[in-house]
Design a protein around this motif. Structure first.
Motif, PDB file in Angstrom:
ATOM      1  N   LEU A  82     -46.688 -71.092 -78.089  1.00 40.29           N
ATOM      2  CA  LEU A  82     -46.351 -70.409 -76.843  1.00 40.29           C
ATOM      3  C   LEU A  82     -45.410 -71.264 -76.001  1.00 40.29           C
ATOM      4  CD1 LEU A  82     -49.793 -68.879 -75.757  1.00 40.29           C
ATOM      5  CD2 LEU A  82     -47.872 -67.723 -76.884  1.00 40.29           C
ATOM      6  N   VAL A  83     -45.662 -72.571 -75.969  1.00 34.84           N
ATOM      7  CA  VAL A  83     -44.780 -73.472 -75.212  1.00 34.84           C
ATOM      8  C   VAL A  83     -43.373 -73.427 -75.794  1.00 34.84           C
ATOM      9  CG1 VAL A  83     -44.317 -75.882 -74.623  1.00 34.84           C
ATOM     10  CG2 VAL A  83     -46.647 -74.993 -74.483  1.00 34.84           C
ATOM     11  N   LEU A  84     -43.259 -73.475 -77.118  1.00 34.81           N
ATOM     12  CA  LEU A  84     -41.940 -73.446 -77.754  1.00 34.81           C
ATOM     13  C   LEU A  84     -41.215 -72.143 -77.448  1.00 34.81           C
ATOM     14  CD1 LEU A  84     -39.763 -74.522 -79.656  1.00 34.81           C
ATOM     15  CD2 LEU A  84     -41.082 -73.595 -81.569  1.00 34.81           C
ATOM     16  N   ASP A  85     -41.898 -71.010 -77.617  1.00 27.12           N
ATOM     17  CA  ASP A  85     -41.233 -69.730 -77.392  1.00 27.12           C
ATOM     18  C   ASP A  85     -40.841 -69.555 -75.927  1.00 27.12           C
ATOM     19  OD1 ASP A  85     -41.371 -69.032 -80.051  1.00 27.12           O
ATOM     20  OD2 ASP A  85     -43.299 -68.009 -79.859  1.00 27.12           O
ATOM     21  N   ALA A  86     -41.689 -70.019 -75.012  1.00 26.33           N
ATOM     22  CA  ALA A  86     -41.339 -69.954 -73.590  1.00 26.33           C
ATOM     23  C   ALA A  86     -40.106 -70.810 -73.311  1.00 26.33           C
ATOM     24  CB  ALA A  86     -42.517 -70.413 -72.733  1.00 26.33           C
ATOM     25  N   PHE A  87     -40.071 -72.012 -73.897  1.00 21.22           N
ATOM     26  CA  PHE A  87     -38.905 -72.877 -73.709  1.00 21.22           C
ATOM     27  C   PHE A  87     -37.644 -72.225 -74.268  1.00 21.22           C
ATOM     28  CE2 PHE A  87     -35.970 -75.822 -75.744  1.00 21.22           C
ATOM     29  CZ  PHE A  87     -35.514 -76.526 -74.634  1.00 21.22           C
ATOM     30  N   LEU A  88     -37.724 -71.682 -75.490  1.00 21.54           N
ATOM     31  CA  LEU A  88     -36.544 -71.084 -76.111  1.00 21.54           C
ATOM     32  C   LEU A  88     -36.026 -69.905 -75.301  1.00 21.54           C
ATOM     33  CD1 LEU A  88     -37.551 -71.174 -79.900  1.00 21.54           C
ATOM     34  CD2 LEU A  88     -36.078 -72.758 -78.660  1.00 21.54           C
ATOM     35  N   LEU A  89     -36.927 -69.057 -74.815  1.00 19.60           N
ATOM     36  CA  LEU A  89     -36.491 -67.917 -74.010  1.00 19.60           C
ATOM     37  C   LEU A  89     -35.807 -68.371 -72.723  1.00 19.60           C
ATOM     38  CD1 LEU A  89     -39.565 -65.543 -74.421  1.00 19.60           C
ATOM     39  CD2 LEU A  89     -37.206 -64.998 -75.064  1.00 19.60           C
ATOM     40  N   ARG A  90     -36.398 -69.355 -72.054  1.00 14.92           N
ATOM     41  CA  ARG A  90     -35.812 -69.815 -70.793  1.00 14.92           C
ATOM     42  C   ARG A  90     -34.530 -70.600 -71.029  1.00 14.92           C
ATOM     43  NH1 ARG A  90     -41.485 -71.702 -67.871  1.00 14.92           N
ATOM     44  NH2 ARG A  90     -42.594 -69.761 -68.368  1.00 14.92           N
ATOM     45  N   ALA A  91     -34.479 -71.351 -72.123  1.00 15.59           N
ATOM     46  CA  ALA A  91     -33.247 -72.070 -72.454  1.00 15.59           C
ATOM     47  C   ALA A  91     -32.124 -71.088 -72.780  1.00 15.59           C
ATOM     48  CB  ALA A  91     -33.490 -73.015 -73.627  1.00 15.59           C
ATOM     49  N   MET A  92     -32.449 -69.991 -73.454  1.00 12.39           N
ATOM     50  CA  MET A  92     -31.436 -68.968 -73.707  1.00 12.39           C
ATOM     51  C   MET A  92     -30.994 -68.317 -72.413  1.00 12.39           C
ATOM     52  SD  MET A  92     -32.341 -67.106 -77.330  1.00 12.39           S
ATOM     53  CE  MET A  92     -34.112 -66.869 -77.098  1.00 12.39           C
TER      54      MET A  92
ATOM     55  N   HIS B 290     -41.261 -65.319 -67.906  1.00 10.09           N
ATOM     56  CA  HIS B 290     -41.531 -65.451 -66.473  1.00 10.09           C
ATOM     57  C   HIS B 290     -42.736 -66.331 -66.156  1.00 10.09           C
ATOM     58  CE1 HIS B 290     -39.133 -61.646 -66.674  1.00 10.09           C
ATOM     59  NE2 HIS B 290     -38.534 -62.228 -65.654  1.00 10.09           N
ATOM     60  N   GLY B 291     -43.328 -66.963 -67.163  1.00  6.97           N
ATOM     61  CA  GLY B 291     -44.413 -67.905 -66.916  1.00  6.97           C
ATOM     62  C   GLY B 291     -45.739 -67.281 -66.544  1.00  6.97           C
ATOM     63  N   ASP B 292     -46.023 -66.076 -67.030  1.00 13.10           N
ATOM     64  CA  ASP B 292     -47.307 -65.416 -66.778  1.00 13.10           C
ATOM     65  C   ASP B 292     -48.271 -65.872 -67.869  1.00 13.10           C
ATOM     66  OD1 ASP B 292     -49.445 -63.784 -66.221  1.00 13.10           O
ATOM     67  OD2 ASP B 292     -48.227 -62.011 -65.816  1.00 13.10           O
ATOM     68  N   TRP B 293     -48.868 -67.054 -67.696  1.00 16.19           N
ATOM     69  CA  TRP B 293     -49.671 -67.662 -68.751  1.00 16.19           C
ATOM     70  C   TRP B 293     -50.999 -66.957 -69.023  1.00 16.19           C
ATOM     71  CZ3 TRP B 293     -47.535 -70.453 -72.258  1.00 16.19           C
ATOM     72  CH2 TRP B 293     -46.341 -71.141 -71.956  1.00 16.19           C
ATOM     73  N   PRO B 294     -51.675 -66.341 -68.055  1.00 14.75           N
ATOM     74  CA  PRO B 294     -52.891 -65.597 -68.415  1.00 14.75           C
ATOM     75  C   PRO B 294     -52.631 -64.507 -69.451  1.00 14.75           C
ATOM     76  CG  PRO B 294     -52.858 -66.007 -66.060  1.00 14.75           C
ATOM     77  CD  PRO B 294     -51.524 -66.446 -66.581  1.00 14.75           C
ATOM     78  N   ILE B 295     -51.517 -63.777 -69.308  1.00 13.90           N
ATOM     79  CA  ILE B 295     -51.175 -62.758 -70.298  1.00 13.90           C
ATOM     80  C   ILE B 295     -50.802 -63.409 -71.623  1.00 13.90           C
ATOM     81  CG2 ILE B 295     -49.456 -61.011 -70.906  1.00 13.90           C
ATOM     82  CD1 ILE B 295     -49.437 -60.114 -68.017  1.00 13.90           C
ATOM     83  N   ALA B 296     -50.021 -64.481 -71.576  1.00 17.77           N
ATOM     84  CA  ALA B 296     -49.592 -65.163 -72.806  1.00 17.77           C
ATOM     85  C   ALA B 296     -50.786 -65.719 -73.567  1.00 17.77           C
ATOM     86  CB  ALA B 296     -48.604 -66.270 -72.471  1.00 17.77           C
ATOM     87  N   ASP B 297     -51.692 -66.371 -72.868  1.00 10.61           N
ATOM     88  CA  ASP B 297     -52.850 -66.971 -73.535  1.00 10.61           C
ATOM     89  C   ASP B 297     -53.765 -65.921 -74.163  1.00 10.61           C
ATOM     90  OD1 ASP B 297     -52.030 -69.526 -72.864  1.00 10.61           O
ATOM     91  OD2 ASP B 297     -53.185 -69.573 -70.990  1.00 10.61           O
ATOM     92  N   ALA B 298     -53.746 -64.708 -73.627  1.00 14.90           N
ATOM     93  CA  ALA B 298     -54.630 -63.654 -74.139  1.00 14.90           C
ATOM     94  C   ALA B 298     -54.045 -62.918 -75.334  1.00 14.90           C
ATOM     95  CB  ALA B 298     -54.932 -62.650 -73.020  1.00 14.90           C
ATOM     96  N   ALA B 299     -52.802 -63.198 -75.698  1.00 19.37           N
ATOM     97  CA  ALA B 299     -52.155 -62.483 -76.806  1.00 19.37           C
ATOM     98  C   ALA B 299     -52.826 -62.827 -78.137  1.00 19.37           C
ATOM     99  CB  ALA B 299     -50.671 -62.833 -76.859  1.00 19.37           C
TER     100      ALA B 299
END
Length: 243
Positions: A134-144, A201-210
């Motif tokens: 999740l950290v990697l994908d969040a970084f890649l999306l924001r870096a893009m 957008h950094g909504d980690w509760p939703i991300a962690d629940a996936a």
């Protein structure tokens, strides 16, 4: 001789001669720089280990004819200590560094947002705060997003019609509506679109629940979108273990 000081993350290193090393860093104020660290490969070097990939350092350099020369380096964060013992987090962090190196193509161009993104990603990976994928994908999306390549998620990439939409096409730029949908588009689940938006957008509760399948599908879309824009595959990304 002009001295300068800055903080930066070591992205990669390469040997120079018998005892020197060239370090490529992304710095806070100067962007991407390459600097020579003289004598750091000798066993008696007192600060050579500080200029290793993943380290966040405060360094002083002077301007040379072709490459700047490091005169001091102090460790700010030794992220490598929390990464090298965990293969999954290590390979994930390698993908973060390689992506950063590719996106910061021009040396000397300030890239504060990208610098903050890579420091935050390495801190989260080394601190084991969140799932590494999740950290990697969040970084890649924001870096893009920093590079101007963020995929469309909540609107059509072609006509900007508000979503949600069912189709995703990498070449088109992300989510596409029924009218704009090109041949070869995929149809991710609504939960995948939701996870993409949460990571961006950094909504980690939703991300962690996936769930695991949703995370895998999301990672595949993120990797495909990144590599489409980079026009070649990252060497480190296939090494990242996916559950």
């Amino acid at each position: 001789m002009t001295l300068w000081r800055d903080t930066g993350v070591v992205l990669r290193v390469q040997k120079l001669g018998e005892a020197d090393r060239i370090a490529t860093l992304l710095t806070r104020r100067r962007g991407k720089v390459r600097a020579v660290a003289k004598g750091v490969r000798r066993t008696r070097s007192r600060w050579g280990a500080r200029l290793e990939p993943f380290n966040h350092v405060d360094l002083q350099c002077y301007t040379g004819r072709t490459l700047d020369v490091v005169t001091q380096a102090q460790t700010v964060d030794a992220f490598g200590a929390g990464l090298v013992g965990d293969y999954m987090r290590y390979t994930t962090a390698c993908a973060v560094l390689e992506t950063t190196d590719r996106l910061a193509a021009e040396e000397g161009e300030p890239a504060l947002r990208l610098y903050l993104l890579v420091v935050g990603a390495l801190r989260a990976l080394a601190g084991r705060e969140r799932d590494a994928h999740l950290v990697l994908d969040a970084f890649l999306l924001r870096a893009m997003g920093y590079a101007g390549w963020a995929p469309a998620i909540s609107e059509c990439a072609r006509c900007a019609e508000p979503g949600p939409h069912r189709a995703f096409n990498v070449a088109a730029g992300g989510a596409v509506c029924g009218r704009c949908r090109p041949a070869g588009s995929v149809t991710p689940s609504p939960e995948t679109f939701e996870l993409l938006d949460a990571l961006l957008h950094g909504d980690w509760p939703i991300a962690d629940a996936a769930t695991a399948p949703v995370r895998r599908d999301t990672s595949g879309l993120v990797a495909a979108h990144l590599q489409w824009h980079l026009e070649r595959q990252l060497r480190s990304l296939p090494l990242v273990e996916r559950r």
